[in-house]
Design an enzyme around this catalytic site. Sequence first.
Site, PDB file in Angstrom:
ATOM      1  CE  LYS A  69      -1.375  -4.126   3.351  1.00 45.79           C
ATOM      2  NZ  LYS A  69      -1.501  -5.435   2.676  1.00 45.79           N
ATOM      3  CE1 TYR A 112      -3.922  -2.461   5.135  1.00 41.50           C
ATOM      4  CE2 TYR A 112      -3.319  -0.317   4.250  1.00 41.50           C
ATOM      5  CZ  TYR A 112      -3.753  -1.612   4.056  1.00 41.50           C
ATOM      6  OH  TYR A 112      -3.999  -2.068   2.785  1.00 41.50           O
ATOM      7  CB  SER A 128      -0.895   0.021   1.250  1.00 41.67           C
ATOM      8  OG  SER A 128      -1.538   1.269   1.399  1.00 41.67           O
TER       9      SER A 128
END
Length: 260
Positions: free
Chosen positions: A169, A165, A152
């Site tokens: 990533k 998150y 991401s």
Amino acid sequence: MTQPTSGSGRAALVTGASRGIGYGIAEALVARGDRVCITGRNEDALKEAVERLSAAAPGGSAEPRVIGVAGKAHDEAHQAIAVERTMEAFGRIDYLANNAGTNPVYGLLADLDLGVARKVYETNVISALGFAQQTWKAWQKENGGAIVNIASIAGLAPSPFIGAYGMSKAAMVNLTVQLAAEMAPGVRVNSIAPAVVKTKFAAALYEGREEEAAAGYPLGRLGVPEDIGGAAAFLLSEQAAWVTGQNLVVDGGLFLKAGA
């Protein structure tokens, strides 16, 4: 070892593929003639996805071209079963797309519950390593193949309120280059870093304000699963036979504005 050619009986395992980006990847692979195993947590949603993908598969073979294996991505037993069933159904696993992920928390890292942080890392990173290990042992070590990890842009730059998150990533990008170095020359490993893609997973980032969110993208829109599916299909093909250890940013030009 020779790199696999797309179609012509090649087989893929795509995790987290009952909907969203994972489904988009599976859809692109099925459309070109690959056989595909998809995984997901919800058995009913997975069954429905298998039916839709099977109906769209080219050719009239009596053999199944799409199968599904339900389970949690971070569960080592599920990883082993998914790989085993793919091998039983198709006799090979040329391609692996690690898409399964979670983002159960929204807030500042300073306030983050460490148990939640561990869950995010376990699901988003360790599961990808586990699937890569299982696929390597079952087929790719001796026969070659290609792996795509879905990272991401949150792993490339600070992203407000989704720091856990983003951390996971960023680790996914590093996992990619490490595996690419270790698995060469037979197996290519690359990652894709999408910006916001219109999925249920990312709905909190754009729902009710899509036009405003899309205004920040030079290409004038948010991504759709097909955008990532096409990029993954390229990396999981002979057209990318000299590409490994790379992180392909698919962001509608968002980083252009960030650097302006």
